[in-house]
Write an enzyme that holds these catalytic residues in place. Sequence first.
Site, PDB file in Angstrom:
ATOM      1  N   ARG A  16       0.852  -1.187   0.000  1.00 36.81           N
ATOM      2  CA  ARG A  16       0.000   0.000   0.000  1.00 36.81           C
ATOM      3  C   ARG A  16       0.895   1.247   0.000  1.00 36.81           C
ATOM      4  NH1 ARG A  16      -5.140  -1.826   2.081  1.00 36.81           N
ATOM      5  NH2 ARG A  16      -5.386  -3.838   1.029  1.00 36.81           N
ATOM      6  N   GLU A  48       0.214   4.296   0.525  1.00 30.52           N
ATOM      7  CA  GLU A  48      -0.428   5.433   1.180  1.00 30.52           C
ATOM      8  C   GLU A  48       0.530   6.107   2.167  1.00 30.52           C
ATOM      9  OE1 GLU A  48      -3.843   3.686   2.914  1.00 30.52           O
ATOM     10  OE2 GLU A  48      -2.752   2.073   3.893  1.00 30.52           O
ATOM     11  N   ARG A  90      -0.801   2.168  13.069  1.00 30.34           N
ATOM     12  CA  ARG A  90      -1.359   0.898  12.589  1.00 30.34           C
ATOM     13  C   ARG A  90      -1.243   0.684  11.075  1.00 30.34           C
ATOM     14  NH1 ARG A  90      -7.952   1.268  12.936  1.00 30.34           N
ATOM     15  NH2 ARG A  90      -8.269   3.128  11.663  1.00 30.34           N
ATOM     16  N   HIS A  91      -0.511   1.559  10.372  1.00 32.31           N
ATOM     17  CA  HIS A  91      -0.387   1.418   8.929  1.00 32.31           C
ATOM     18  C   HIS A  91       1.057   1.129   8.508  1.00 32.31           C
ATOM     19  CE1 HIS A  91      -4.308   3.572   8.953  1.00 32.31           C
ATOM     20  NE2 HIS A  91      -4.529   2.809   7.909  1.00 32.31           N
ATOM     21  N   GLU A 133     -10.142  -1.645  13.786  1.00 35.46           N
ATOM     22  CA  GLU A 133     -10.525  -2.562  12.709  1.00 35.46           C
ATOM     23  C   GLU A 133      -9.345  -3.452  12.316  1.00 35.46           C
ATOM     24  OE1 GLU A 133      -9.990  -3.618   8.674  1.00 35.46           O
ATOM     25  OE2 GLU A 133      -9.745  -1.459   8.937  1.00 35.46           O
ATOM     26  N   SER A 171     -11.603  -6.740   6.982  1.00 37.54           N
ATOM     27  CA  SER A 171     -12.601  -6.166   6.090  1.00 37.54           C
ATOM     28  C   SER A 171     -13.044  -7.261   5.124  1.00 37.54           C
ATOM     29  CB  SER A 171     -11.989  -4.987   5.319  1.00 37.54           C
ATOM     30  OG  SER A 171     -12.968  -4.331   4.562  1.00 37.54           O
ATOM     31  N   ARG A 213      -1.377  -6.710  12.305  1.00 36.09           N
ATOM     32  CA  ARG A 213      -2.403  -6.024  13.084  1.00 36.09           C
ATOM     33  C   ARG A 213      -3.092  -6.975  14.061  1.00 36.09           C
ATOM     34  NH1 ARG A 213      -6.369  -1.640  10.230  1.00 36.09           N
ATOM     35  NH2 ARG A 213      -4.331  -0.914   9.516  1.00 36.09           N
TER      36      ARG A 213
END
Length: 543
Positions: A315, A317, A323-324, A466, A469, A517
């Site tokens: 990812r 981002e 948490r990323h 979270e 998903s 996670r």
Amino acid sequence: MSSEPEEPQLSKKAAKKEAAKLEKLRRRQEAAALASSASSLSVEEEDPYSSNYGDVTLPELKSCFQHDAGNWIRAVANLNWTQVRALTPEMKDKELLIRGRVHTTRPVSKNMAFLVVREKGFTVQCLVSTQSEGVSCQMVKFASGLSRESIVDVLGVVSVPENAIKGATQQVDVIVRKLYCVNKAVPTLPINIEDAARSDAEIETALQGGVQLPRVNQDTRLNFRVLDIRTPANQGIFRIQCQVSTIFREFLLSEDFVEIHTPKLIAGSSEGGSAVFKLDYKGQRACLAQSPQLHKQMTICGDFGRVFEIGPVFRAEDSYTHRHLCEFTGLDVEMEIKKNYFEVMDIVDRLFVTMFDSLNEKCQKELEAVGRQYPFDPLKYKPQTLRLTFEEGVQMLKEAGVEVDPLGDLNTEAERKLGQLVLEKYGTEFYILHRYPLAVRPFYTMPCYDNPLYSNSFDVFVRGEEIISGAQRVHVPEFLAERAQACGIDVNTISSYIDSFRYGAPPHGGFGVGLERVVMLFCGLGNIRKTSLYPRDPQRITP
């Protein structure tokens, strides 16, 4: 009458220079004399037990099996190694061989020294004493001079002391008979394992007593990760992580799932959006897969029925959060749906309850090691996982005075607040929230039959964050192309994906979860970098 000529007076600067030169010469002479003395001493006091200790020779390290290669190979030839964690008082008087790192050394006198040897987070105290058979003063000196983190083999006898041992995990001593250094560590380490293993509570307690202990910060840990992961807590974290992926695999295999391996180089974005690593692929545009989503669905269309994958996810981002990550390990599942998407949630429910039960049962020592450095409360969860609709969650937040967009996504603060409310009302920190607004889900998500503003999708939460998903997928090709265009995706880049549904596709759904996670939240750790072996975030691509 004649007189002798006077010696010229040296200037102050020249005098200092001359004095420094003489001092340097004197030190050299002393060093030479000391070396000569030591040499003659070693000749005069030849050690009859010299074969019982020393450095393992290079021929021995080259896997030479000839007994004349060195003292070490003769000493260990017919022995098996015992793990440090296995040493118990029941083994009293047993002769054994252990291998580990020199955690600490404590010379007591020229006739005695203590070593603490560490293996995989477990430690044992070893006594090197001339009162033991085959041990000389030279051997004690050798043991005292071993640098921390050097790897050693210790042959000795298990002894059980009268008083509890505070400086080691194992409540036994090893009385050393033979000691060999397999590999030396440099004398000065960039970080000490003792410092890296210290909890915040220990540091604060010491500070209150007027003692300032070193605190190893996150960046320093990651810069020297090869040392940092030697701490008991990190040994525990990554063994727990191993168990998570093992349980994930074993449970799904028992449920008739097939493990697959999909490509990470793809022609178009797998999730949509701009968070994608782009690259040149032999003159063609390509990117790193944001998930195995497209290919695991295509595999369902290939009649595999139920599939899963454990693999890297990328990812791009710019998320500088706790948490990323830009790269993590994805645990992905896809399956045919017979009646409705609740079947997918049923798998999530049973899979993770099984996982949590198994971790609590099989990883007790690892969880204790993590808890000593990073104290946490055991996860609260129910045998049957709580399920709430998104609308019910929004209503709970509204009643608590938190306003959120009923057709938008939940932000981090809202997720945490809802987790707190769920814990207070239902007594669980693990729950499923389903029927999310369609606008906040990927293009391949199936809308709800009774309200097109919502979708047959769900998120799963642990401790207010979270972790999973999932959803039912759109398997009708025309509708899928329509949804992709609506989300701004060039249909040409995913044409092979859409075409795979033109040859007959069963209703299906699935979910994805980040391995790091899961471990972070199960162990109540505050940063995902603690559960990534070598983290990759927007600012880190080494080591």
